[in-house]
Design a protein around this motif. Structure first.
Motif, PDB file in Angstrom:
ATOM      1  N   ARG A 287      -6.160  -2.777  -6.412  1.00 35.20           N
ATOM      2  CA  ARG A 287      -4.768  -2.517  -6.794  1.00 35.20           C
ATOM      3  C   ARG A 287      -3.872  -2.430  -5.562  1.00 35.20           C
ATOM      4  O   ARG A 287      -2.740  -2.931  -5.563  1.00 35.20           O
ATOM      5  N   ALA A 288      -4.384  -1.789  -4.503  1.00 37.01           N
ATOM      6  CA  ALA A 288      -3.582  -1.632  -3.283  1.00 37.01           C
ATOM      7  C   ALA A 288      -3.300  -2.976  -2.627  1.00 37.01           C
ATOM      8  O   ALA A 288      -2.203  -3.206  -2.099  1.00 37.01           O
ATOM      9  N   LYS A 289      -4.267  -3.879  -2.648  1.00 35.39           N
ATOM     10  CA  LYS A 289      -4.047  -5.208  -2.065  1.00 35.39           C
ATOM     11  C   LYS A 289      -2.900  -5.921  -2.769  1.00 35.39           C
ATOM     12  O   LYS A 289      -2.152  -6.675  -2.140  1.00 35.39           O
ATOM     13  N   GLY A 290      -2.756  -5.673  -4.071  1.00 37.93           N
ATOM     14  CA  GLY A 290      -1.669  -6.294  -4.816  1.00 37.93           C
ATOM     15  C   GLY A 290      -0.303  -5.779  -4.404  1.00 37.93           C
ATOM     16  O   GLY A 290       0.709  -6.460  -4.596  1.00 37.93           O
ATOM     17  N   ILE A 291      -0.266  -4.579  -3.824  1.00 43.91           N
ATOM     18  CA  ILE A 291       1.004  -3.987  -3.373  1.00 43.91           C
ATOM     19  C   ILE A 291       1.234  -4.256  -1.887  1.00 43.91           C
ATOM     20  O   ILE A 291       2.311  -4.684  -1.468  1.00 43.91           O
ATOM     21  N   PHE A 292       0.237  -4.001  -1.062  1.00 39.68           N
ATOM     22  CA  PHE A 292       0.409  -4.041   0.397  1.00 39.68           C
ATOM     23  C   PHE A 292      -0.033  -5.361   1.034  1.00 39.68           C
ATOM     24  O   PHE A 292       0.329  -5.640   2.171  1.00 39.68           O
ATOM     25  N   GLY A 293      -0.839  -6.144   0.307  1.00 34.83           N
ATOM     26  CA  GLY A 293      -1.321  -7.405   0.860  1.00 34.83           C
ATOM     27  C   GLY A 293      -2.729  -7.285   1.406  1.00 34.83           C
ATOM     28  O   GLY A 293      -3.122  -6.240   1.932  1.00 34.83           O
ATOM     29  N   ASP A 294      -3.489  -8.377   1.316  1.00 37.67           N
ATOM     30  CA  ASP A 294      -4.876  -8.371   1.794  1.00 37.67           C
ATOM     31  C   ASP A 294      -4.976  -8.042   3.275  1.00 37.67           C
ATOM     32  O   ASP A 294      -5.929  -7.381   3.721  1.00 37.67           O
ATOM     33  N   ASP A 295      -4.011  -8.507   4.053  1.00 38.38           N
ATOM     34  CA  ASP A 295      -4.093  -8.354   5.510  1.00 38.38           C
ATOM     35  C   ASP A 295      -3.637  -6.982   5.988  1.00 38.38           C
ATOM     36  O   ASP A 295      -3.689  -6.701   7.183  1.00 38.38           O
TER      37      ASP A 295
ATOM     38  N   SER B 262       7.740  -4.101  -5.210  1.00 38.55           N
ATOM     39  CA  SER B 262       6.494  -4.491  -5.858  1.00 38.55           C
ATOM     40  C   SER B 262       6.120  -3.516  -6.971  1.00 38.55           C
ATOM     41  O   SER B 262       5.683  -3.919  -8.052  1.00 38.55           O
ATOM     42  N   ILE B 263       6.302  -2.232  -6.709  1.00 38.89           N
ATOM     43  CA  ILE B 263       5.949  -1.231  -7.718  1.00 38.89           C
ATOM     44  C   ILE B 263       6.984  -1.199  -8.840  1.00 38.89           C
ATOM     45  O   ILE B 263       6.656  -0.970 -10.012  1.00 38.89           O
ATOM     46  N   LEU B 264       8.220  -1.461  -8.481  1.00 36.96           N
ATOM     47  CA  LEU B 264       9.292  -1.489  -9.490  1.00 36.96           C
ATOM     48  C   LEU B 264       8.985  -2.494 -10.596  1.00 36.96           C
ATOM     49  O   LEU B 264       9.251  -2.246 -11.775  1.00 36.96           O
TER      50      LEU B 264
ATOM     51  N   ASN C   9      10.905  -1.193   1.544  1.00 33.73           N
ATOM     52  CA  ASN C   9      11.644  -1.839   0.453  1.00 33.73           C
ATOM     53  C   ASN C   9      10.762  -2.815  -0.311  1.00 33.73           C
ATOM     54  O   ASN C   9      10.883  -2.956  -1.540  1.00 33.73           O
ATOM     55  N   ALA C  10       9.859  -3.485   0.415  1.00 34.15           N
ATOM     56  CA  ALA C  10       8.949  -4.426  -0.246  1.00 34.15           C
ATOM     57  C   ALA C  10       7.964  -3.680  -1.146  1.00 34.15           C
ATOM     58  O   ALA C  10       7.621  -4.149  -2.235  1.00 34.15           O
TER      59      ALA C  10
END
Length: 914
Positions: free
Chosen positions: A313-321, A251-253, A246-247
């Motif tokens: 770009r992926a870090k912006g969606i899934f997070g750095d960690d 984020s993509i929405l 859902n997160a």
């Protein structure tokens, strides 16, 4: 009784040891975090047993004393050296193991996983023939050491919490020891998982065999890393928890909107394998992120710069960690981005350990494992519960495509899911995947945006092409020239304030055109001419990519009125979000040409029935045709395609096969006739690739019917005219071999809609003959893979996949500075010692990145280590440099920071390609 060590490390200050019981306990603890992803209880039980037994061979005296420096160990011996993993099987009670496994289904899998969890090239000496060292050791254990070593094992394993469950499995296997003494070879006892010449592996390896071995290797490697780093508290991080679905959606929405096509297209398809065919710049990346569904996934791309961009770009969606990244220079990329070396090392290692839930990578980090080199099981065991994204498959050569399709087959059989994304799907790849996957229509969903949005995409025209035939001024492919009037035309476009992209097929040609432009340009334009290709040092290339790509960022601002020119090779072709006004390009295959065109007017994109200009957010309804090139000043052609009459392209067939280039031009001619090619595509789609008469149908139903007019009245090399009757013998080959018909396409202008691009590329790939040069390479590679061929080394598999024809070199003129920087680096490290794990990365950053550049293969080059006059008091530095510089050579070619590596005219080597 002697304590058995599993690992030890020494430096000038500290000594660290890990006992065998501690290591086995750690590996079992790691597996707890993976077994929750496995549904097969028998597989879980077999893997636990393999983990429990895998290091029994470390009880051997020579391993303890000579390798680990456990000097108090008894019995004492440093002579009888046998790989510990191989000797582990001699401490297993086979009958008790059968009972524990409830039969023989997993018996060989467990034994093989234990024996070969550390594969070494020298194993052949021990397993495929009688080995005197092994025979003597077996006899010595039976006659003298057996009871002592058994007691050592019993005493050590009692420290493991669940020892009672497995202790009966650990017994000296006298029967197997005696069989070796009597001449039996070891591979009769433990079937090897690698090497083509072992008969069992010419057949398909059992899925459970791969999984037992793979989970053992993964858990063993991760536990060892935690132990070496003193991070035992992170044993449970072998699989970092993924981000909530859902997160991800939320984020993509915010980026694309809840009614965006990505959400609609994925409705009820999240559990499917998917083939996505969509235009460039259409949001495929967001589609892939959504498809990940909050599960572990790997995202592969063909080039490093695209990986770096997608990683950010992926870090912006899934997070750095939760996001990792892998490619051959990723350690350097991360070090340049971060200030804390410890953080860099952790990111790098967790990605290598496959621990992140989202990992962005170049394809060459994974696809070579389809060749099953040692250790392939570790990756496929992880993929058994993961998702794989393959982006831009059209960018790989046919041999690599064959390997990728084999990888997809193995992924599917092991239980993983795949998403294949492309703007131009080669039909032969899709056909092969259909063959490999039973019940394809139930297992795989095709999402074709071109078909779904046909009524809109056939109204969108971003590009107007002009084909220009240029008379070659030379017979040499190494000395191409662009006519002065074309140089002037490029400069004139820049003078009008336009962003001009020039893509040439070879480095030498790109350098030549760049120099000409700089010579003739004046004023502000001269300072805005850039050159980018692959023959720069890593430092220079990184600076140029960052600055030049920034100058061509997407979208172009409406306030920008300063012209600029970027001269490049194929390195800008795919996955780079740049936005030019006009393109001048050498001819290339149709799919590559579409990719190049995708860098022009990229600011215009389609969404929900409208075309939107990102520069000013203007929206255009598609009630009628929308021609973006007419919205820009002049409305002239914005894609100029150069064809050189005799040679076609700089570099000749070394860059693109003549077959692909000529057929691309033929289909562009066909498009210019404004026939209904959509109907023709539907007809071709009915042809079956496995039909024995496939090539004959392509010739008779397509080429003889559709291209006779193109060949009408062309002259032959013999000087004779060729009429329609004898042309019908083989139109396809005539198009490929004859150049006279090229005059018919000169000055042809073609307006291409987004949908017509799709149709053209589909027809192009669908009508390649299977016995042609291009597809023959694909099918020959498939045949070899289907025969069971395996690569004996990971490095060998990587070279086969990459089809490497280049070398890393240091230009001779820089040798003195190179040597001085090496000595400075060593002095600095010795003065202020820091993180040993990043020592080579720092060496790359401070030394190699400044001097090393790629060049085409050339015979007789001297290894750089032989040209350096380095003497050390510390032998460790000599050993390190031998390893670090082993594949680097000295080149006589000059290097220029502005132009890159320059060909030395005294040498007869081919043009620099990409």
């Amino acid at each position: 009784m002697s304590e058995i060590w599993a690992k030890s490390s020494y430096d000038d200050i500290n000594k660290q040891t890990i006992t065998l019981s501690k290591h086995v306990s750690d590996v079992l603890e790691v597996f707890k975090n993976i077994e929750i992803k496995i549904k097969n209880k028998s597989l879980i039980d077999a893997t636990k047993i393999a983990i429990y037994l895998h290091d029994l061979g470390k009880v051997l005296p020579s391993f303890q004393i000579k390798v680990l420096k456990n000097k108090m160990y008894q019995p004492w011996d440093i002579c009888y050296e046998v790989p510990h993993s191989l000797f582990s099987i001699f401490w297993i009670d086979i009958n008790k193991l059968k009972e524990k496994l409830n039969g023989e289904d997993y018996l060989n899998f467990v034994i093989s996983a234990v024996a070969y969890h550390h594969w070494r090239e020298r194993f052949d000496d021990f397993i495929s023939k009688e080995n005197e060292m092994l025979k003597k050791l077996c006899k010595l254990i039976i006659d003298k050491w057996g009871e002592h070593l058994q007691n050592n094992l019993d005493n050590e394993y009692e420290k493991i919490s669940n020892h009672g469950e497995y202790k009966d499995l650990i017994t000296l296997n006298r029967k197997w020891l005696n069989s070796i003494i009597n001449g039996r070879i070891l591979l009769d006892l433990a079937i090897p998982p690698y090497k083509f010449d072992y008969e069992p592996l010419r057949r398909e390896v059992n899925k459970e065999w791969i999984l037992v071995a793979g989970f053992l290797q993964r858990c063993d490697h991760y536990a060892s890393w935690c132990e070496e780093e003193g991070k035992e508290e992170e044993l449970d991080k072998v699989e970092i928890d993924p981000m909530n679905k859902n997160a991800i959606d939320s984020s993509i929405l915010t980026k694309v909107g809840e009614s965006a096509w990505q959400f609609v297209a994925l409705n009820n398809k999240l559990d499917k394998n998917i083939i996505l065919i969509a235009p460039t710049g259409y949001g495929k990346t967001e589609f892939a992120f959504l498809w990940s569904n909050g599960e572990k996934f790997f995202y592969t791309l063909p080039i490093r710069s695209a990986v770096n961009n997608t990683y950010e770009r992926a870090k912006g969606i899934f997070g750095d960690d939760k996001t990792g990244v892998l490619h051959s220079d990723i350690d350097l990329y991360l070090l340049n981005k971060a200030s804390d070396e410890a953080d860099v090392m952790k990111i790098y290692e967790l990605a290598k350990q496959l621990s992140y839930p989202a990992i962005i990578s170049t394809g060459d980090q994974f696809f070579p494992y389809a060749l099953r080199p040692p250790g392939f099981e570790k990756l496929f065991a992880t993929l058994s519960y993961s998702r794989l994204v393959i982006d831009e498959i059209q960018a790989y050569d046919p041999k690599a495509c064959a390997i990728i399709t084999k990888f997809i087959e193995m992924l599917y059989k092991i239980g993983g899911k795949f998403l294949l994304m492309t703007a131009t799907m080669p039909k032969f790849i899709e056909h092969r995947i259909r063959e490999l996957i039973p019940s394809f229509n139930d297992q795989v969903e095709e999402v074709n945006i071109y078909k779904k949005e046909k009524r809109h995409l056939e109204k969108i025209y971003k590009h107007k092409l002009r084909l220009e035939l240029i008379k070659s001024k030379t017979d040499s492919t190494a000395d191409f020239r662009l006519p002065e009037e074309k140089i002037d035309e490029i400069l004139e476009q820049a003078k009008r304030g336009k962003r001009v992209l020039v893509i040439l097929n070879t480095v030498a040609f790109a350098q030549e055109v760049y120099k000409k432009l700089k010579e003739k340009a004046s004023g502000e334009i001269r300072n805005n001419i850039f050159l980018l290709h692959s023959r720069f040092t890593l430092n220079d290339k990184e600076i140029k990519e960052r600055e030049y790509i920034k100058s061509f960022y997407n979208p172009k601002s409406v306030h920008e009125n300063v012209g600029k020119i970027l001269v490049s090779t194929q390195v800008v072709e795919a996955s780079l979000d740049i936005d030019a006004d006009v393109l001048f390009t050498e001819i290339c295959p149709l799919d590559a040409l579409v990719q190049r065109m995708g860098r022009v007017l990229r600011r215009y994109f389609y969404r929900n029935g409208k075309v939107i200009n990102k520069s000013n957010n203007d929206e255009h309804e598609l009630s009628e045709m929308f021609k973006a090139f007419e919205k820009e000043p002049s409305g002239e052609p914005n894609v100029h395609v150069f064809i050189f009459d005799d040679k076609l392209q700089s570099g000749g067939d070394l860059v693109y096969p003549k077959e692909l280039v000529k057929l691309s031009l033929a289909w562009l001619w066909k498009e210019s006739q404004k026939n209904n090619l959509d109907t023709l595509l539907n007809e071709v789609s009915q042809f079956k690739e496995d039909d024995i008469d496939y090539d004959k149908k392509i010739e008779e139903k397509i080429f003889q019917q559709e291209f006779l007019d193109l060949l009408e009245n062309i002259s032959q090399k013999s000087g004779k005219k060729k009429n329609k009757k004898n042309q019908e013998s083989n139109v396809y080959d005539t198009i490929v071999e004859n150049n006279d018909w090229l005059s018919k396409i000169d000055k042809t202008e073609i307006e291409l809609s987004e949908y017509e691009k799709y149709v053209l590329v589909s027809l192009f790939y669908s009508t390649l003959k299977q016995n042609g040069t291009y597809l023959r390479s694909y099918y020959d590679t498939l045949d070899i893979l289907e025969a069971g061929w395996m690569s004996e080394k990971k490095s060998e598999a990587e070279k086969i996949f990459r089809n490497i024809f280049s070398l890393q070199v240091v230009p001779e003129e820089y040798l003195e500075k190179f040597e001085a920087d090496i000595l400075n680096f060593i002095s600095k490290e010795e003065a202020t010692p820091s993180e040993k794990k990043l020592l080579f990365t720092r060496f790359k950053k401070d030394v190699l990145a400044k001097y090393v550049v790629n060049q085409p293969f050339e015979r007789g080059l001297t290894p750089v280590i032989k040209r350096l006059n380095l003497k050390f008091n510390n032998n460790n530095w000599e050993i390190r440099l031998q390893r670090w510089l082993s594949d680097i050579y000295v080149s006589s070619h000059k290097y220029n920071e502005e132009l890159g590596l320059l060909k030395n005219e005294r040498y007869d080597i081919e043009n620099y390609i990409v």
